[in-house]
Motif scaffolding. Structure first.
Motif, PDB file in Angstrom:
ATOM      1  N   LEU A  47      28.112  30.793  -3.878  1.00 43.03           N
ATOM      2  CA  LEU A  47      27.688  32.176  -4.078  1.00 43.03           C
ATOM      3  C   LEU A  47      26.962  32.350  -5.404  1.00 43.03           C
TER       4      LEU A  47
ATOM      5  N   TYR B 294      33.134  33.826   2.665  1.00 45.06           N
ATOM      6  CA  TYR B 294      32.184  33.336   3.671  1.00 45.06           C
ATOM      7  C   TYR B 294      31.331  34.482   4.214  1.00 45.06           C
TER       8      TYR B 294
ATOM      9  N   SER C  33      28.481  35.425   2.113  1.00 46.67           N
ATOM     10  CA  SER C  33      27.485  34.375   1.854  1.00 46.67           C
ATOM     11  C   SER C  33      26.324  34.441   2.841  1.00 46.67           C
ATOM     12  N   ASP C  34      25.260  33.715   2.529  1.00 48.25           N
ATOM     13  CA  ASP C  34      24.094  33.660   3.421  1.00 48.25           C
ATOM     14  C   ASP C  34      24.408  32.943   4.726  1.00 48.25           C
TER      15      ASP C  34
ATOM     16  N   LYS D 236      24.758  35.521  -6.771  1.00 50.27           N
ATOM     17  CA  LYS D 236      25.112  36.756  -6.067  1.00 50.27           C
ATOM     18  C   LYS D 236      25.873  37.690  -7.003  1.00 50.27           C
TER      19      LYS D 236
ATOM     20  N   LEU E 256      30.735  26.213  -0.134  1.00 42.28           N
ATOM     21  CA  LEU E 256      30.347  27.612  -0.029  1.00 42.28           C
ATOM     22  C   LEU E 256      29.903  28.065  -1.408  1.00 42.28           C
TER      23      LEU E 256
END
Length: 227
Positions: A6, A204, A207-208, A9, A4
Motif C-alpha cells: 500500500l 486487501y 489495495s489496487d 496510499k 500486499l
C-alpha cells in the motif's frame, strides 16, 4: 516489499482509537500506507468536512464506525436511542460523500471501505436500533458503489461479527463461560476472528488488487452468516 503493498496510499481511518481502529492502523502502516488516524466522534455534522480538509488528498477512506449496541426491547426503544445510533453511524455517510467524492471523481480513482456489522444481514433480538442503523449503512454502500463504479472509485463494506475488538468483545466478555459456550454454539469457526485477520482483509480491499469489487458487502464473522 510485502506481497500486499500500500505504499503511496493516503488512508484516512475514522474513530481510529476505537472498534477496529488500532488494528487497522497498525496493519496499514506495516503494508506501507500513509495513515491519517482521526479519533473524533462522527456525530458532529462539521467533522467529516474538517477531516477531509485537513487531510487534503485521500486515496482511501476507511470508515471505522461503531458504538456500543443498545440492548433495548423493541417496544421500549426511545427516540433518543434511535437518533443517537443513526447520528453516529448513518448520518456521517452523506457528509463524507459531499466532502470527499469530488476529488476522487476528478482523479478517477479512490476507495471507500466501511467497517460495518453482520447484524445488518441477520437479526439479533433486543438490538433492533443497532441492526437498523447497520442495515442502513449496507444499503447506502451498495447504492454508492454502483453509482461511483464508472469513475473507478470502489465502495465496499465488511460486515463483521465475532471479530476480536475492544468495543464488542473485550477480554472480560471473551473470558465469560457463557460467551465461550455461545461462540461454540453459534459460530462455525469455533473462535473469534482475530483483529489481524480482519485488518488484513480490509487492507486487501483498500489495495489496487481489489479494483473489481463494486458495492459489495463481505461478511467476516466465522460463518455466523454466510451471505
Amino acid at each position: 516489499m510485502p506481497a500486499l503493498d500500500l505504499s503511496g496510499k493516503r488512508v484516512l481511518v475514522t474513530q481510529s482509537s476505537e472498534f477496529m481502529g488500532p488494528a487497522l492502523c497498525d496493519v496499514l502502516r506495516e503494508l506501507g500506507a500513509e495513515v491519517i488516524a482521526d479519533e473524533r466522534a462522527l456525530d458532529d455534522p462539521a467533522v467529516p468536512q474538517q477531516m477531509i480538509d485537513a487531510a487534503a488528498r485521500v486515496d482511501v477512506l476507511l470508515l471505522n464506525m461503531g458504538i456500543p449496541a443498545p440492548t433495548t426491547r423493541a417496544h421500549e426503544v426511545t427516540d433518543d436511542e434511535w437518533r443517537e445510533a443513526f447520528a453516529h453511524m448513518v448520518d456521517p455517510l452523506p457528509r463524507f460523500a459531499r466532502a470527499l467524492l469530488p476529488q476522487m471523481m476528478e482523479r478517477r480513482s479512490g476507495k471507500i471501505l466501511l467497517i460495518g456489522s453482520a447484524s445488518a444481514l441477520r437479526g439479533i433480538k433486543r438490538t433492533s436500533t443497532y441492526c437498523a442503523a447497520r442495515g442502513a449503512q449496507v444499503s447506502y454502500i451498495q447504492a454508492l458503489g454502483v453509482e461511483l463504479a464508472p469513475y473507478n472509485v470502489q465502495v465496499n463494506a465488511i460486515a463483521q461479527n465475532f471479530v476480536e475488538n475492544p468495543t464488542y468483545f473485550p477480554p472480560e466478555v471473551q473470558a465469560n463461560p457463557a460467551f465461550q459456550e455461545r461462540l461454540k454454539r453459534e459460530v462455525p469457526l469455533g473462535r473469534l476472528v482475530s483483529q489481524k485477520e480482519d485488518a488484513m482483509f480490509a487492507a486487501y480491499l483498500c489495495s489496487d488488487a481489489a479494483n473489481c469489487f463494486v458495492g459489495q458487502v463481505f461478511p467476516v464473522c466465522g460463518g455466523w452468516v454466510a451471505r
